[in-house]
Design a protein around this motif. Structure first.
Motif, PDB file in Angstrom:
ATOM      1  N   LEU A 151       0.792  -1.063   0.114  1.00  0.00           N
ATOM      2  CA  LEU A 151       0.114   0.030  -0.130  1.00  0.00           C
ATOM      3  C   LEU A 151       0.872   1.265  -0.049  1.00  0.00           C
ATOM      4  N   THR A 152       0.416   2.402  -0.272  1.00  0.00           N
ATOM      5  CA  THR A 152       1.231   3.336  -0.395  1.00  0.00           C
ATOM      6  C   THR A 152       0.529   4.537   0.606  1.00  0.00           C
ATOM      7  N   LEU A 153      -0.782   4.446   0.889  1.00  0.00           N
ATOM      8  CA  LEU A 153      -1.290   5.689   1.769  1.00  0.00           C
ATOM      9  C   LEU A 153      -1.386   5.377   3.069  1.00  0.00           C
ATOM     10  N   SER A 154      -0.912   6.151   4.013  1.00  0.00           N
ATOM     11  CA  SER A 154      -1.141   5.797   5.527  1.00  0.00           C
ATOM     12  C   SER A 154      -2.396   5.388   5.784  1.00  0.00           C
ATOM     13  N   SER A 155      -3.548   6.173   5.133  1.00  0.00           N
ATOM     14  CA  SER A 155      -4.944   6.023   5.456  1.00  0.00           C
ATOM     15  C   SER A 155      -5.307   4.773   5.283  1.00  0.00           C
ATOM     16  N   SER A 156      -4.618   3.806   4.374  1.00  0.00           N
ATOM     17  CA  SER A 156      -5.209   2.439   3.834  1.00  0.00           C
ATOM     18  C   SER A 156      -4.455   1.554   4.587  1.00  0.00           C
ATOM     19  N   ILE A 157      -3.623   1.908   5.678  1.00  0.00           N
ATOM     20  CA  ILE A 157      -2.958   0.694   6.337  1.00  0.00           C
ATOM     21  C   ILE A 157      -3.958  -0.031   7.270  1.00  0.00           C
ATOM     22  N   GLY A 158      -3.888  -1.322   7.228  1.00  0.00           N
ATOM     23  CA  GLY A 158      -4.684  -2.012   7.774  1.00  0.00           C
ATOM     24  C   GLY A 158      -6.147  -2.485   6.990  1.00  0.00           C
ATOM     25  N   ASN A 159      -6.063  -2.227   5.683  1.00  0.00           N
ATOM     26  CA  ASN A 159      -7.281  -2.458   5.032  1.00  0.00           C
ATOM     27  C   ASN A 159      -6.640  -3.551   4.012  1.00  0.00           C
ATOM     28  N   GLY A 160      -5.900  -4.510   4.287  1.00  0.00           N
ATOM     29  CA  GLY A 160      -5.205  -5.515   3.528  1.00  0.00           C
ATOM     30  C   GLY A 160      -6.073  -6.305   2.596  1.00  0.00           C
ATOM     31  N   LEU A 161      -6.998  -6.618   3.280  1.00  0.00           N
ATOM     32  CA  LEU A 161      -8.068  -7.617   2.599  1.00  0.00           C
ATOM     33  C   LEU A 161      -8.533  -6.879   1.121  1.00  0.00           C
ATOM     34  N   GLN A 162      -9.029  -5.671   1.212  1.00  0.00           N
ATOM     35  CA  GLN A 162      -9.721  -5.132   0.042  1.00  0.00           C
ATOM     36  C   GLN A 162      -8.384  -4.926  -0.912  1.00  0.00           C
ATOM     37  N   PHE A 163      -7.020  -4.537  -0.546  1.00  0.00           N
ATOM     38  CA  PHE A 163      -6.139  -4.272  -1.369  1.00  0.00           C
ATOM     39  C   PHE A 163      -5.435  -5.784  -1.747  1.00  0.00           C
ATOM     40  N   ILE A 488      -1.150  -1.078  14.489  1.00  0.00           N
ATOM     41  CA  ILE A 488      -0.142  -1.220  13.475  1.00  0.00           C
ATOM     42  C   ILE A 488       0.663  -0.009  13.312  1.00  0.00           C
ATOM     43  N   ALA A 489       0.141   1.156  13.116  1.00  0.00           N
ATOM     44  CA  ALA A 489       0.917   2.379  12.587  1.00  0.00           C
ATOM     45  C   ALA A 489       0.495   3.490  13.604  1.00  0.00           C
ATOM     46  N   GLY A 490       0.291   3.496  14.751  1.00  0.00           N
ATOM     47  CA  GLY A 490       0.321   4.332  15.794  1.00  0.00           C
ATOM     48  C   GLY A 490      -0.674   5.373  15.428  1.00  0.00           C
ATOM     49  N   SER A 491      -0.310   6.762  15.964  1.00  0.00           N
ATOM     50  CA  SER A 491      -1.009   8.027  15.499  1.00  0.00           C
ATOM     51  C   SER A 491      -0.073   8.988  15.020  1.00  0.00           C
ATOM     52  N   LYS A 492      -0.535  10.123  14.633  1.00  0.00           N
ATOM     53  CA  LYS A 492       0.252  11.152  14.326  1.00  0.00           C
ATOM     54  C   LYS A 492       1.459  11.158  15.174  1.00  0.00           C
ATOM     55  N   GLY A 515      12.340  -4.901   9.302  1.00  0.00           N
ATOM     56  CA  GLY A 515      11.675  -6.079  10.231  1.00  0.00           C
ATOM     57  C   GLY A 515      10.333  -6.393   9.735  1.00  0.00           C
ATOM     58  N   ILE A 516       9.293  -5.400   9.613  1.00  0.00           N
ATOM     59  CA  ILE A 516       8.041  -5.504   9.057  1.00  0.00           C
ATOM     60  C   ILE A 516       7.648  -4.158   8.336  1.00  0.00           C
ATOM     61  N   ASN A 517       7.003  -4.390   7.427  1.00  0.00           N
ATOM     62  CA  ASN A 517       6.645  -2.961   6.587  1.00  0.00           C
ATOM     63  C   ASN A 517       4.809  -2.813   7.028  1.00  0.00           C
ATOM     64  N   VAL A 518       4.529  -1.662   7.565  1.00  0.00           N
ATOM     65  CA  VAL A 518       3.417  -1.778   8.021  1.00  0.00           C
ATOM     66  C   VAL A 518       2.413  -1.393   6.854  1.00  0.00           C
ATOM     67  N   PHE A 519       2.927  -1.225   5.544  1.00  0.00           N
ATOM     68  CA  PHE A 519       2.032  -1.033   4.451  1.00  0.00           C
ATOM     69  C   PHE A 519       1.808  -2.786   3.690  1.00  0.00           C
ATOM     70  N   ASP A 520       2.588  -3.448   4.351  1.00  0.00           N
ATOM     71  CA  ASP A 520       2.113  -4.867   3.783  1.00  0.00           C
ATOM     72  C   ASP A 520       0.703  -5.256   3.776  1.00  0.00           C
ATOM     73  N   PRO A 521      -0.021  -5.679   2.679  1.00  0.00           N
ATOM     74  CA  PRO A 521      -1.229  -5.920   2.669  1.00  0.00           C
ATOM     75  C   PRO A 521      -1.716  -7.078   3.741  1.00  0.00           C
ATOM     76  N   LYS A 522      -0.594  -7.631   4.336  1.00  0.00           N
ATOM     77  CA  LYS A 522      -1.131  -8.863   5.376  1.00  0.00           C
ATOM     78  C   LYS A 522      -1.830  -8.207   6.371  1.00  0.00           C
ATOM     79  N   PHE A 523      -1.736  -6.779   6.697  1.00  0.00           N
ATOM     80  CA  PHE A 523      -2.535  -6.229   7.868  1.00  0.00           C
ATOM     81  C   PHE A 523      -3.914  -5.906   7.784  1.00  0.00           C
TER      82      PHE A 523
END
Ligand code: UDP
Ligand code: LCN
Length: 819
Positions: A151-163, A488-492, A515-523
């Motif tokens: 993923l590339t957008l911070s706002s999409s982090i955690g939407n792995g299934l759709q991606f 996953i990606a905390g807050s601001k 170690g891990i990339n929070v933009f990975d679509p597994k999240f």
């Protein structure tokens, strides 16, 4: 700081930094001199700000500096390393996005550096030799992910299934032959050898597409509710097997969805089709440490929300699987096994029993497998921090038992917490099955600089084992379930728990550059709920568990001290502020007692009741708990709390606890969750489900659960005065206008019903199981290459670390009960 101008989206912090420094050159030179005057050290954001204030003492000049780009850069800096003549910065302009620079104090020149370089700066503070050794061990898990879309957008982090569905769609778009991956996959589906969905006669996309058209026409002529059995034989002749649906209508819907995908793949239909496939029947869920039981275990050290979560998860998961299997037209019993350790020294719990059916389920069980050492079975409880030496053998023994019990492999394995996740990874690899992991809480962010200071912390916490095990599991797993975005990606302002594993270093041992990339679509975010048959609103009078009320009355208001409660409430007309947690430092119950003790206004307005731990430190086996118990007693004396404060020992009956929350609501009180950090916070949603207005920490999950000022309130655990003022203000307001209390109570309930229920969770979880199983298949080769690397890391690094964890000398105390 809020007024600092944000960078344009396309801007990199690094590009702007030279200009920013030039604008305030005079001040910056002095600031950098200040940062460097103490020599090499790691500095956090607040250090940078505090020291800047010392240097630029004129407020308006300081504001001028801070309002510019420089202010934005400094406020986005998570940490910096002073290493004369340089200061290296780790800047985080957005969740999950990091940039690293080094600035020379001599000429304020700015140079972009890699994460590796930044980690070396950190290492030099504690271990210069390691930092400068060209052959220090580096782990780079990202090196294997070059083909995996991110993923590339911070706002999409955690939407792995759709991606993932979108990406899979792109892989099969184009000529019909590109959809062959679906056909091949369908051909592999079976239950205990019995083929499902299609057989070999439909072995190409073209044949399948044709057959679907014929079947569709046939189904259109049937009454919608015609059972599958009525046309099963004809479908078999056409190449279709069971699994499409239980009625003509359902079968037609599933077939249409696939036809749409074959004609022109789109992510919505692909996700819908994959989610309907009969793939998951048997699930193994690992939760290894602690006392895992259905009664008398809550509140014991290491035994809290994770247990509650898993038991509720199993109930909702079983219900979801039963529903789906029925809708697929199959007659299969799903089996869910929660696999944990068997503890012979069970201390009055059932943790010494091998097999225990799970209440309110039809086919789910707890399976307990003992820890084995060279000397035989380990009898005693061991802290989650000391658990590593037993896990490999446990995995082998547990795998054998699971295969025996299920009479075959599970279709999905889910890990929980570091230990369960590692075991799940080892078993999933061995059996070649789909894996998901759940952290509940990762320890790394709970302790400042826990990576660079690992040598100092290791004797107590064995973080070297823990961080390595977490990194192995995160990379091995097919998908990760989190409760919130912040996990996953905390807050601001604050990095997420997973994000803190992106790049870290254990000097002298291993530099994890990726170690891990929070933009990975597994999240994926799938928030848990609270059991609504236990935690329901105080207003539902006819459902109230009145049988507990006399005991609760005694628990709250009797005047004598005993084993269950100490302290008393002299004025019982006051509302009660209530908290309940394990007595860990991070839960900060003692902090709440201190805030209350200090705030006279609050003490006049309300009483305080807390539930947690024991009163006698010698009864506890847990290091942190003992210290907290002592602290609580000291605070009671220091602030003379008798008459206004009740301390109740850990409570193990969740039904009674549900009624306790409601009894607190009857006093028009509130729940307060003051944790220094809370990964999710089940007590928060339990309280809100009961209609109890809730004040909860702004550090972690509760900040997402509660909309501040609307469905409850955020409090800052590091600012007790401000927090206790916020609570006092609320109760003062309610005194003048009691409807204020009702407004927050109702909004809390609304929030829960919209976002935090087990039904929503179970649906998402089964979809994840289905879609990532397909993705695993499509991505087989790359997955295998990465597994090889992970395995090497496990064998060469982790297994050696485990040897440093002491194994206790065990006294046999009780025999293992087999059922
Ligand atoms: N709990 C309990 N008795 C206690 C303390 C806690 O029954 O003495 C329960 C509480 O109701 C909740 C769980 O334990 O269901 C704690 O979960 P939470 O997510 O709040 O924290 P954790 O302990 O998992 O960190
Ligand atoms: C562990 C925690 O620390 C809590 O924050 C969670 O609510 C609990 O597990 C359940 O996930």
């Amino acid at each position: 700081m809020a007024s600092a101008p944000a960078l344009k989206r396309t801007d990199s912090v690094i590009d702007n930094m030279p200009d920013a420094l030039r604008q305030s050159r005079y001040h910056m030179k002095r600031c950098f001199a200040k940062y460097l005057e103490k020599g090499r050290r790691i500095m956090k954001h607040h250090h940078l700000m505090e020291e800047m204030e010392l240097v630029i003492d004129d407020k308006s000049e300081r504001n001028q500096v801070l309002e510019g780009i420089l202010g934005f850069i400094l406020s986005s800096t998570q940490e910096a390393v002073a290493d004369p003549p340089y200061v290296a910065f780790a800047i985080r302009p957005n969740p999950g996005v990091w940039e690293f620079v080094k600035v020379s104090s001599e000429d304020l020149s700015v140079e972009a550096i890699t994460p590796t370089d930044f980690l070396k700066f950190k290492e030099r503070v504690t271990d210069e030799k390691w930092a400068t050794d060209e052959n220090s061990f580096e782990a780079d898990f990202g090196a294997f992910d070059f083909q995996i879309p991110q993923l590339t957008l911070s706002s999409s982090i955690g939407n792995g299934l759709q991606f993932t569905s979108k990406f899979l769609t792109s892989k099969i778009t184009g000529k019909l032959e590109k959809t062959q991956a679906i056909v091949d996959y369908l051909l592999t589906l079976n239950h205990q050898g019995e083929k499902l969905m299609i057989n070999e006669s439909l072995n190409s996309a073209a044949k399948l597409q044709m057959a679907l058209v014929v079947a569709d026409a046939f189904l259109s002529a049937l009454p919608k509710d015609t059972a599958y059995q009525n046309f099963e034989l004809r479908f078999k002749e056409w190449g279709f097997e069971r699994g499409w649906g239980d009625t003509a209508e359902r079968v037609k819907e599933t077939m249409r969805t696939l036809s749409e995908v074959l004609q022109a793949p789109d992510p919505v239909n692909l996700e819908k089709f994959l989610s309907r496939l009969p793939i998951i029947f048997n699930v193994a869920i690992f939760s290894v440490h602690g006392y895992f039981g259905q009664a008398d275990v809550l509140g014991l050290p290491d035994t809290g929300g994770q247990i509650v979560y898993i038991l509720d998860q199993v109930k909702s998961l079983e219900a979801e699987l039963l529903l789906r299997i029925k809708q697929q037209g199959l007659n299969v019993k799903p089996q869910i096994l929660v696999v944990t350790r068997l503890i012979p020294d069970a201390r009055g719990t059932k943790c010494h029993q091998e097999l225990e059916p799970i209440n309110d389920t039809k086919h789910s069980h707890i399976l307990r497998v003992p820890f084995q050492t060279d000397k035989g079975i380990l009898h005693q409880w061991v802290s989650r921090f000391d658990i590593y030496p037993y896990l490999e053998r446990f995995t082998q023994d547990a795998t054998t038992k699971i295969l025996e019990f299920m009479e075959g492999k599970p279709d999905l394995v889910i890990g929980n917490y570091t230990d369960g996740n590692l075991v799940a990874s080892l078993m999933a690899r061995k059996l070649g099955i789909t894996q998901g992991i759940i952290a509940h809480a990762l320890e790394k962010t709970k302790y400042e600089d826990s990576d660079v200071k690992w040598k100092e912390l290791d004797p107590k916490y064995h973080f070297s084992c823990q961080f390595m095990a977490d990194t192995v599991a995160m990379n091995a797993t097919d998908f990760i379930i989190t409760s919130t975005y912040q996990e996953i990606a905390g807050s601001k302002d604050r990095p997420g728990q997973y994000e803190s594993h992106a790049a870290f270093t254990l000097p002298g041992l291993c530099r994890v550059v990726s170690g891990i990339n929070v933009f990975d679509p597994k999240f994926n975010i799938a928030a848990p709920g609270a059991d609504q048959s236990v935690y329901f609103p105080y207003t539902e009078k006819e459902k109230r568990l009145t049988q507990f009320q006399p005991a609760i009355e005694d628990l709250l208001f009797s005047k004598v001290d005993n084993n269950e409660h100490i302290g008393y409430l002299a004025d019982r007309r006051k509302p009660i502020i209530f908290s309940m947690a394990r007595l860990d430092v991070v839960k900060n119950l003692s902090g709440l007692v201190e805030w209350f003790g200090k705030n006279k206004r609050l003490r006049n307005l309300v009483n305080l009741v807390i539930v947690g731990g024991f009163f006698d430190p010698s009864k506890s086996k847990d290091r942190e708990e003992m210290a907290e118990i002592k602290k609580m007693h000291d605070l009671i004396d220091k602030y003379q709390l008798k008459g206004q404060f009740r301390w109740i020992a850990a409570q193990t009956n969740r039904y009674r606890n549900g009624e306790l929350y409601r009894c607190i609501a009857d006093t028009r009180g509130a729940f307060v969750q003051p944790a220094l950090y809370e990964a999710f916070g089940l007590t928060v949603i339990e309280a809100m489900n009961c209609g109890l207005p809730t004040f909860a920490t702004n550090q972690g999950g509760p900040a997402e659960i509660i909309v501040d000022g609307v469905s409850g309130f955020h409090i800052d655990p590091l600012n007790g005065d401000e927090s206790s003022k916020k609570i006092s203000d609320f109760f003062e307001k309610c005194k003048m206008d009691p409807s204020q209390w009702n407004v927050i109570s109702a909004a809390g309930l609304q929030r829960i019903n919209e976002c935090y229920t087990w039904k929503i969770y179970a649906n998402k979880m089964v979809n994840m199981g289905n879609i990532y199983t397909f993705w695993r298949q499509v991505n087989k080769e790359q997955k295998e290459a990465k597994q090889r690397y992970i395995q090497m890391f496990y064998n060469l690094i982790f297994k050696n670390l485990v040897k440093t964890v002491p194994v206790p000398i065990d006294e046999p105390q009780q025999a293992v009960t087999k059922q």
